[in-house]
Design a protein around this motif. Structure first.
Motif, PDB file in Angstrom:
ATOM      1  N   LEU A 259       0.828  -1.197   0.000  1.00 20.25           N
ATOM      2  CA  LEU A 259       0.000   0.000   0.000  1.00 20.25           C
ATOM      3  C   LEU A 259       0.858   1.239   0.000  1.00 20.25           C
ATOM      4  CD1 LEU A 259      -0.104   0.738   3.362  1.00 20.25           C
ATOM      5  CD2 LEU A 259      -1.491  -1.291   3.197  1.00 20.25           C
ATOM      6  N   CYS A 260       0.240   2.328  -0.373  1.00 18.04           N
ATOM      7  CA  CYS A 260       0.932   3.606  -0.479  1.00 18.04           C
ATOM      8  C   CYS A 260       1.109   4.209   0.918  1.00 18.04           C
ATOM      9  CB  CYS A 260       0.142   4.546  -1.378  1.00 18.04           C
ATOM     10  SG  CYS A 260       0.840   6.195  -1.496  1.00 18.04           S
ATOM     11  N   MET A 261       2.335   4.529   1.260  1.00 19.56           N
ATOM     12  CA  MET A 261       2.641   5.091   2.564  1.00 19.56           C
ATOM     13  C   MET A 261       1.860   6.378   2.827  1.00 19.56           C
ATOM     14  SD  MET A 261       6.258   6.582   3.947  1.00 19.56           S
ATOM     15  CE  MET A 261       6.190   7.898   2.762  1.00 19.56           C
ATOM     16  N   LEU A 262       1.748   7.244   1.826  1.00 20.91           N
ATOM     17  CA  LEU A 262       1.038   8.519   2.014  1.00 20.91           C
ATOM     18  C   LEU A 262      -0.433   8.296   2.311  1.00 20.91           C
ATOM     19  CD1 LEU A 262       2.716  10.653  -0.784  1.00 20.91           C
ATOM     20  CD2 LEU A 262       3.204  10.671   1.672  1.00 20.91           C
ATOM     21  N   LEU A 263      -1.063   7.338   1.600  1.00 17.40           N
ATOM     22  CA  LEU A 263      -2.459   7.016   1.884  1.00 17.40           C
ATOM     23  C   LEU A 263      -2.599   6.393   3.265  1.00 17.40           C
ATOM     24  CD1 LEU A 263      -3.645   5.534  -1.541  1.00 17.40           C
ATOM     25  CD2 LEU A 263      -4.188   7.777  -0.581  1.00 17.40           C
TER      26      LEU A 263
ATOM     27  N   SER B  89      -2.403   9.049   6.003  1.00 15.23           N
ATOM     28  CA  SER B  89      -3.549   9.962   6.078  1.00 15.23           C
ATOM     29  C   SER B  89      -4.842   9.241   6.446  1.00 15.23           C
ATOM     30  CB  SER B  89      -3.730  10.712   4.758  1.00 15.23           C
ATOM     31  OG  SER B  89      -4.041   9.832   3.710  1.00 15.23           O
ATOM     32  N   ASP B  90      -4.925   7.941   6.187  1.00 18.72           N
ATOM     33  CA  ASP B  90      -6.174   7.203   6.402  1.00 18.72           C
ATOM     34  C   ASP B  90      -6.192   6.307   7.634  1.00 18.72           C
ATOM     35  OD1 ASP B  90      -7.408   8.281   4.154  1.00 18.72           O
ATOM     36  OD2 ASP B  90      -6.608   6.739   2.838  1.00 18.72           O
ATOM     37  N   THR B  91      -5.050   6.033   8.236  1.00 18.79           N
ATOM     38  CA  THR B  91      -5.008   5.127   9.379  1.00 18.79           C
ATOM     39  C   THR B  91      -5.486   5.837  10.640  1.00 18.79           C
ATOM     40  OG1 THR B  91      -3.138   3.987   8.404  1.00 18.79           O
ATOM     41  CG2 THR B  91      -3.507   3.614  10.722  1.00 18.79           C
TER      42      THR B  91
ATOM     43  N   VAL C 164      -2.191   0.225  -6.026  1.00 14.46           N
ATOM     44  CA  VAL C 164      -1.452   0.498  -4.789  1.00 14.46           C
ATOM     45  C   VAL C 164      -1.445   1.990  -4.475  1.00 14.46           C
ATOM     46  CG1 VAL C 164       0.846   0.485  -3.735  1.00 14.46           C
ATOM     47  CG2 VAL C 164       0.007  -1.540  -4.924  1.00 14.46           C
ATOM     48  N   PHE C 165      -1.283   2.814  -5.493  1.00 14.34           N
ATOM     49  CA  PHE C 165      -1.180   4.251  -5.273  1.00 14.34           C
ATOM     50  C   PHE C 165      -2.519   4.974  -5.286  1.00 14.34           C
ATOM     51  CE2 PHE C 165       3.056   3.032  -6.762  1.00 14.34           C
ATOM     52  CZ  PHE C 165       3.803   3.548  -5.720  1.00 14.34           C
ATOM     53  N   SER C 166      -3.610   4.237  -5.533  1.00  8.07           N
ATOM     54  CA  SER C 166      -4.914   4.896  -5.606  1.00  8.07           C
ATOM     55  C   SER C 166      -5.944   4.351  -4.627  1.00  8.07           C
ATOM     56  CB  SER C 166      -5.466   4.805  -7.028  1.00  8.07           C
ATOM     57  OG  SER C 166      -5.656   3.453  -7.403  1.00  8.07           O
TER      58      SER C 166
ATOM     59  N   LEU D   1      -6.453   0.559   0.798  1.00  5.52           N
ATOM     60  CA  LEU D   1      -5.899  -0.686   1.312  1.00  5.52           C
ATOM     61  C   LEU D   1      -4.911  -1.338   0.362  1.00  5.52           C
ATOM     62  CD1 LEU D   1      -9.124  -2.162   2.944  1.00  5.52           C
ATOM     63  CD2 LEU D   1      -7.274  -0.872   4.034  1.00  5.52           C
ATOM     64  N   GLY D   2      -4.643  -0.702  -0.773  1.00  9.67           N
ATOM     65  CA  GLY D   2      -3.661  -1.232  -1.712  1.00  9.67           C
ATOM     66  C   GLY D   2      -4.069  -2.581  -2.263  1.00  9.67           C
ATOM     67  N   VAL D   3      -3.114  -3.499  -2.364  1.00  7.69           N
ATOM     68  CA  VAL D   3      -3.372  -4.844  -2.880  1.00  7.69           C
ATOM     69  C   VAL D   3      -2.655  -5.857  -1.999  1.00  7.69           C
ATOM     70  CG1 VAL D   3      -3.614  -4.081  -5.276  1.00  7.69           C
ATOM     71  CG2 VAL D   3      -1.385  -4.797  -4.444  1.00  7.69           C
ATOM     72  N   VAL D   4      -3.063  -7.109  -2.129  1.00  3.06           N
ATOM     73  CA  VAL D   4      -2.376  -8.204  -1.457  1.00  3.06           C
ATOM     74  C   VAL D   4      -1.739  -9.057  -2.542  1.00  3.06           C
ATOM     75  CG1 VAL D   4      -2.589 -10.180   0.095  1.00  3.06           C
ATOM     76  CG2 VAL D   4      -4.037  -8.170   0.441  1.00  3.06           C
TER      77      VAL D   4
END
Length: 102
Positions: free
Chosen positions: A14-18, A21-23, A80-82, A85-88
Motif C-alpha cells: 500500500l501507499c505510505m502517504l495514503l 492519512s487514512d489510518t 497500490v497508489f490509488s 488498502l492497496g493490494v495483497v
C-alpha cells in the motif's frame, strides 16, 4: 479424511502517504474485554484519520486468501497508489510485483 490447514502467504502493498492519512487508532486493540490497558499506551495522542475516523486498524489487519491478486500486472501498481488498502500480493508474485514499480 482429516481437514488440512493450507498456509498461504500474502503481503499487503500500500501507499505510505495514503496509509498515513487514512489510518486511525483509538488504541482499543491495546485493551482487554473489560477496557483495561494490556500494555502501557504511547505518550502521544491517539491517531485520527484525515476523514475523522478514530479506529480502522481492523481494515488493514483483515486479509484472507481471496484477497490475493490472481494476476499481478502494471495495473496492480496503479491500485497500490490509488486505493486505501492497496493490494495483497502472493509470495510467489512478490518479486514480479516489485519489478513493475519504476
Amino acid at each position: 479424511m482429516k481437514n488440512k490447514l493450507l498456509a498461504i502467504s500474502g503481503f499487503s502493498a500500500l501507499c505510505m502517504l495514503l496509509y498515513f492519512s487514512d489510518t486511525a487508532s483509538d488504541r482499543r486493540h491495546m485493551k482487554d474485554s473489560a477496557g483495561n490497558c494490556i500494555a502501557q499506551p504511547p505518550s502521544h495522542e491517539a491517531i485520527v484519520a484525515e476523514d475523522g475516523a478514530v479506529h480502522n486498524l481492523n481494515e488493514y489487519n483483515t486479509v484472507s486468501p481471496e484477497d490475493i491478486m490472481k494476476n499481478v500486472e502494471v495495473d496492480t501498481v496503479i491500485v497500490v497508489f490509488s486505493e486505501k488498502l492497496g493490494v495483497v500480493v502472493g509470495e510467489n508474485d512478490l518479486l514480479g510485483f516489485f519489478s513493475l514499480i519504476s
